[in-house]
Design an enzyme around this catalytic site. Sequence first.
Site, short mmCIF file in Angstrom:
data_model
loop_
_atom_site.label_atom_id
_atom_site.label_comp_id
_atom_site.label_asym_id
_atom_site.label_seq_id
_atom_site.Cartn_x
_atom_site.Cartn_y
_atom_site.Cartn_z
NE ARG A 74 37.07 81.86 18.87
CZ ARG A 74 38.05 82.21 19.68
NH1 ARG A 74 38.58 81.34 20.51
NH2 ARG A 74 38.54 83.43 19.64
CG ASP A 91 49.40 81.06 27.03
OD1 ASP A 91 49.85 81.66 26.03
OD2 ASP A 91 48.19 80.85 27.20
#
Length: 222
Positions: A74, A91
Amino acid sequence: MLNKYARAFFTRVLTPFAALLIRLGVSPDAVTLIGTGGVVAGALVFYPMGQFFWGTVVITLFVFSDLVDGNMARQLGRSSRWGAFLDSTLDRVADAAIFGGLALWYAGRGDSLTLCAVTIFCLASGQVVSYTKARGESIGLPVNVNGLVERAERLVISLVACGFSGLHMFGVPGIQYLLPVALWAVAAGSAVTLGQRVVTVRRESAEAEAAAETVSQGGTTA
């Protein structure tokens, strides 16, 4: 709840560290890969030996990479489909390593096939819970439901229980029973969450088909 509040808190805390890594020229993908590698190593090296405390310490140090890489992306303005795909995929690898390491312990020196089976159920149900959302979204449904035990809850409950259970090696009596209780809780919660996801997808699918049929009939009438 954990996704909403805890993630926001730790994102603020880890923002300066993410900015430092950017200045050092580290990429978000590198953080994702290193973080997953650390989690996998901590789970598959320490947990099968029953070293729950130190394994959890290692895993916890690396598990925050899941927040750092997104924060870096970001800040760089580089959020991408590839980054999201890599993060989500790894993940699943990290989750499998954690529960896989515990299953190896119970299948071996932990000497409990029942708890081994419960742990494998936690692993499998967690993967399926994630799949139901991804699959639902891939066919155009929002899958708008907050499950009882999602990934954040599974990790926090399991890792906290593992860490505290590991204190048994330092002489804390009875604490080792915390982990089996936590695994049963995660298994039950995951089953409920899976049911919530399936019911939600069925309802949203029926609503979408009904809406499409209404539009079709309206067009025919016109």
